[in-house]
Write a protein that holds these residues in place. Structure first.
Motif, mmCIF file in Angstrom:
data_model
loop_
_atom_site.group_PDB
_atom_site.id
_atom_site.type_symbol
_atom_site.label_atom_id
_atom_site.label_comp_id
_atom_site.label_asym_id
_atom_site.label_seq_id
_atom_site.Cartn_x
_atom_site.Cartn_y
_atom_site.Cartn_z
ATOM 1 N N MET B 375 0.853 -1.181 0.000
ATOM 2 C CA MET B 375 0.000 0.000 0.000
ATOM 3 C C MET B 375 0.889 1.231 0.000
ATOM 4 O O MET B 375 1.760 1.384 0.854
ATOM 5 C CB MET B 375 -0.885 0.015 1.248
ATOM 6 N N LEU B 380 -2.936 0.489 -3.900
ATOM 7 C CA LEU B 380 -2.257 -0.799 -3.943
ATOM 8 C C LEU B 380 -1.338 -0.852 -5.165
ATOM 9 O O LEU B 380 -1.742 -0.561 -6.284
ATOM 10 C CB LEU B 380 -3.289 -1.927 -4.019
ATOM 11 N N GLU B 391 -2.415 -9.559 -3.317
ATOM 12 C CA GLU B 391 -3.513 -8.715 -2.839
ATOM 13 C C GLU B 391 -4.331 -8.258 -4.027
ATOM 14 O O GLU B 391 -3.798 -8.135 -5.144
ATOM 15 C CB GLU B 391 -2.977 -7.477 -2.111
ATOM 16 N N ALA B 393 -7.335 -5.262 -5.309
ATOM 17 C CA ALA B 393 -8.160 -4.085 -5.034
ATOM 18 C C ALA B 393 -9.359 -4.221 -5.957
ATOM 19 O O ALA B 393 -9.207 -4.127 -7.175
ATOM 20 C CB ALA B 393 -7.378 -2.813 -5.330
ATOM 21 N N ASN B 431 -9.714 -3.506 -0.546
ATOM 22 C CA ASN B 431 -8.436 -4.142 -0.811
ATOM 23 C C ASN B 431 -8.382 -5.395 0.049
ATOM 24 O O ASN B 431 -8.563 -5.326 1.252
ATOM 25 C CB ASN B 431 -7.273 -3.224 -0.435
#
Ligand code: HEM
Lengths: 311, 558
Positions: B375, B380, B391, B393, B431
């Motif tokens: 982040m 992101l 991850e 978003a 996220n």
């Protein structure tokens, strides 16, 4: 795979030394031209029998020429060292990006010149005209194409890299000398045409036009099959790496254009109406295409080949 | 090239009346044909070919990059359509490019086929008679020997035959059958037919290469598809994301082959350069168990002349969607396209048009995937191409996706027009790291459960390829023979020695190609003299005369 920083640094140092040595050679060769006394002018019969090469020039100028050759030879060894140390630093063949490719091409050009100079004594006299472009090309390579030593992207990890790129370098280096010989041939013709007025100029000390033309042709004849092979090897590699043997990618297109131009040169050289000046121009255009292919296609256009290593 | 003119019908000697239309048309045709097959025309056509290829490298080409062409149209709205009408974005399949190379090849065939006939005839014919003045030849010498004329020529003939010359003896202008028994005062020898053979092989290989290329284009096809680990595809145009095929390909009889992607690995160097992609696959006919193998960059699968390549890779995030009533869709995924090859940050969409009976709203997730997420200022980003910390978003939408509206839409993004019309609306965003859940206002839970890799695979069928390779090899062999070999003609004539005792042999040679001829000529005459001396009863004088400087290649006519 890690890069050995001290070897990489050594490679860069050798590069500078090679450029310095070649510059010294240019000075020596220029001195040879400047202090050399040309024996009586020879007439060049158009297309007819070649007049025998002039007898060896006076010993003093010959010494400058030999010094130039010797320095060039040492320079070539150092120059080869640039590539060897780079290859060792990254543990791979040292022609994975534009900087390495251009450095290797120039080395081939120098070696071809040295071999020619040993076999054809008249060719020694063109030393200044070969080494000056060599120095310019190397300086430009160092300034604009320099890339840190690094690993290769996946598509380049193939034994075809060795085959395709080595032959491309070889062909390019030979064409480099061939193109210079044609440029000198054209200059020499102009100087001949001006007659007595050009007497004593640098150009009038070049080997005669027939010799220059023949050197240009012989080298192109030598380079053409090598270039042909390089293109074929590239197609074979492309087939396994990119899924098609030919796709008119910009690099492929320009390699093809260069091939066609050189085929045109070989034809022109033996066709009435094209021999001499026009054919020589075709050879010069061929070299222009090769250089354009190296610079433009790697730096400006985008294609599969644009992993030249410039960010 | 001094002897290449095709046999021409003799021109009518001053016709008394106007020639018939047919004869005039024939004459015109002949004139044009000769012009087209002349060497000069070939050179011009070669340059035209080189010139014609240039726009193909400077302007974006549809065959290489459709997007670049679209971008060009956007950037140059007035110029682009004009260029397009000139085929500037399809240079290599344009009629004018074809016109240039077809003309060149017609010229080539017209030039080479007569030479082929001539070459075959020359192979059988005797070497030509010796020219009147041998001393005018580029290389010439005189050899003195005490031997009588015929015996001296016997020696020369023997030496030449050992060197694989074809030799014929003539007395004066009268040809006599070759052979050691024949005697005569003149000898012609020739070798180096391989040079011309190489020339013909080279030029004809160019034609073969073009035919192979054309055949491959007409009967070949190519399809690309993204395949996620654990999934597969069969070779059919319906399944491919994109495909292209030659004019003579019938889509219904493609090679029956299915590929399953079992595992995919991408390896990276420390500096994150991609080192290798490998895909473990299983391949075989439809319904078969199949054979396992591994393919990768530079290492495609080859079966029966067809090839399957790994051309790229990417990530397909996996989600589990649980509806408020407890119905769960477990581990649904969609490939997200990498937008940055160095960090493999990717974008894509997952569309769930059918959530079961009674659920009217369709669901879609659209967003950004980072294999190693970080982040930065609330945004992101990805900092590593490897899936070290995946991850996503995502934005969640509910409503109508427009999939059955009849208009094609990308599988990698949502149909914006449905959003603009309010039929599809955003209902949440988050996220998510692996295991985290976004709960939508209606109670639907979207959990990011992990990530699969997908491989971009390409299936290629090109029946002309082997043919092209064969032609390329023949071309190279022919080229080497053409450029490196030399054609040599050697002549000898006997004359009386000036002092009356013995013979003087005048010898001369004409060489084409292969570098300096003077040295090899001097060597040959040296050997001849030695052989003559050996046979001679008494020692003789050394050769007189010398090698003249090497000639330039005589210019071709036309
Ligand atoms: C596709 C186009 C062509 C290419 C790439 C090509 C290439 C070549 C090359 C590289 C050579 C060797 C030159 C040398 O001897 O140094 C050659 C020779 C020759 N080409 Fe072509 N050529 C093409 C088309 C043609 C055409 C259309 C003609 C006829 C008009 C032709 C006739 C010849 C002839 C007669 C030679 C002579 C070889 C000799 O005996 O010296 N070529 N060609």
């Amino acid at each position: 795979m890690t890069v050995d920083p001290s070897l990489a640094e050594l490679s860069d140092t050798l590069f500078s030394i090679a450029v310095a040595l070649y510059s010294v050679a240019v000075v020596a060769f220029s001195a040879q031209l400047a202090f050399g006394r040309r024996p009586a002018r020879q007439l060049v019969s158009a297309g007819g029998g070649a007049p025998a090469e002039a007898p060896a020039p006076p010993a003093r100028t010959d010494r400058w020429g030999l010094a130039g050759l010797a320095v060039t030879a040492v320079g070539a060894v150092v120059h080869a060292g640039v590539l060897v140390t780079r290859g060792m630093a990254a543990d791979r063949l040292p022609w994975g990006n534009m900087y390495e490719f251009a450095t290797a091409v120039v080395l081939v050009g120098v070696v071809v010149y040295l071999l020619l100079a040993v076999r054809v004594p008249a060719v020694r006299d063109i030393g200044a005209f070969v080494l000056a472009p060599v120095v310019i090309a190397l300086v430009a390579t160092g300034l604009f194409l320099y890339t840190e030593t690094g690993p290769l992207v996946a598509a380049l990890r193939s034994s075809w890299l060795a085959v395709h790129v080595s032959t491309a370098i070889l062909g390019f280096g030979i064409f480099f000398v061939s193109g210079i010989a044609s440029v000198l041939y054209l200059l020499r013709l102009r100087s001949d045409a001006r007659g007595a007025e050009a007497e004593g100029s640098f150009l009038s000390r070049l080997p005669n036009a027939v010799t220059l033309d023949r050197v240009a042709h012989r080298t192109a004849v030598f380079g053409f099959p090598i270039w042909t092979f390089a293109v074929i090897a590239g197609a074979i590699w492309a087939e396994s790496a990119w899924g098609r043997y030919w796709g008119w990618d910009p690099k492929e297109t320009w390699a093809f254009i260069a091939w066609v131009v050189y085929a045109g040169y070989l034809h022109a050289r033996t066709t009435a109406g094209w021999r001499g000046r026009p054919a020589a121009w075709v050879n010069v255009v061929g070299l222009g295409v090769m250089v354009f292919n190296l610079l433009y296609v790697n730096m400006v256009s985008t294609g599969l080949h644009s992993y030249g290593g410039l960010d | 090239m001094t002897t290449t003119a095709p046999p021409r019908p003799a021109a009518a000697p001053q016709p008394p009346a106007r020639p018939s239309l047919g004869a005039r048309a024939w004459g015109l045709w002949l004139r044009w044909w000769r012009r087209l097959t002349a060497m000069r025309t070939a050179i011009i056509l070669l340059f035209l070919l080189a010139l014609a290829a240039i726009p193909g490298s400077l302007l974006p080409q549809r065959s290489l990059n459709q997007n670049a062409v679209r971008q060009y149209f956007a950037d140059h709205p007035t110029l682009a359509p004009v260029l397009d009408r000139l085929y500037a974005f399809d240079v290599f399949s344009s009629p004018w490019f074809a016109a240039v190379y077809l003309l060149l090849f017609v010229s080539l065939i017209g030039c080479v086929v007569p030479r082929l006939g001539e070459h075959v005839r020359a192979l059988r014919a005797a070497p030509p008679p010796a020219p009147r003045r041998l001393q005018r030849l580029p290389d010439s010498a005189e050899l003195a020997t005490p031997l009588p004329g015929p015996a001296a020529l016997d020696v020369v003939e023997e030496e030449l035959r050992v060197r694989r010359f074809r030799v014929v003896r003539r007395s004066g202008a009268e040809p006599t059958p070759p052979g050691p028994a024949a005697s005569g005062d003149e000898l012609s020898a020739e070798k180096g037919f391989w040079k011309e053979t190489g020339n013909l092989l080279f030029h004809l290989s160019l034609v073969a290469l073009l035919l192979g290329l054309a055949g491959g284009k007409l009967w070949g096809y190519e399809g690309s598809i993204l395949v996620t680990e654990g999934q597969g595809f069969c070779n059919s145009f319906q399944q491919y994301d994109t495909h292209s095929s030659g004019a003579l390909v019938d889509g219904s009889d493609l090679t029956p082959l299915c590929i399953d992607l079992e595992d995919f690995r991408a390896e990276y160097e420390e500096d994150l350069t991609a080192a290798s992609y490998t895909a473990d696959i299983r391949y075989g006919g439809p319904g078969e168990e199949g054979e396992a193998t591994t393919i990768g960059v530079n290492d495609p699968l080859r079966v029966d002349g067809d090839r399957v390549y790994v051309t790229g890779h990417g990530y397909a995030p996996r989600f589990t969607v649980t509806l408020p009533d407890g119905t769960a869709f477990t581990d649904v995924s969609a490939p997200f396209l990498p937008s940055d090859q160095t960090t493999m940050s990717s974008e894509g969409a997952l569309k769930l048009p059918d959530l079961g009976a009674g659920v009217e709203d369709q669901l879609a997730l659209e967003g950004f995937f980072a294999p190693t997420g970080l982040m930065q200022g609330g945004v992101l980003t990805s900092i590593d191409p490897r899936p070290l910390n995946p991850e996503v978003a995502i934005l969640a939408y509910q409503g109508y996706l427009g999939l059955d509206s009849g208009l094609p839409q990308s599988v990698y993004s949502l149909d914006r027009s449905q959003i603009e019309r309010g039929r599809l609306s955003e209902v949440g965003r988050a996220n998510l790291a692996v295991g985290e859940t976004l709960t939508l206002p209606d109670g639907t839970a979207v959990t990011f459960t992990g990530v699969d890799q997908f491989a971009a695979l390409q299936f290629s069928h090109d029946p002309g390829q082997v043919w092209v390779l064969g032609a390329a090899i023949a071309l190279l062999v022919g080229l080497l023979a053409l450029l490196l070999l030399r054609r040599e003609r050697f002549f000898a004539r006997v004359g009386p020695a000036p002092d009356g005792g013995g013979t003087v042999l005048s010898v001369g040679s004409l060489t084409r190609g292969g570098g300096e001829s003077a040295t090899s000529f001097a060597e040959l005459t040296g050997r001849l003299q030695a052989a003559l001396d050996e046979r001679a009863p008494t020692p003789s004088a050394p050769p007189s005369g010398g090698a003249a400087p090497e000639p330039e290649v005589p210019p071709r006519d036309r």
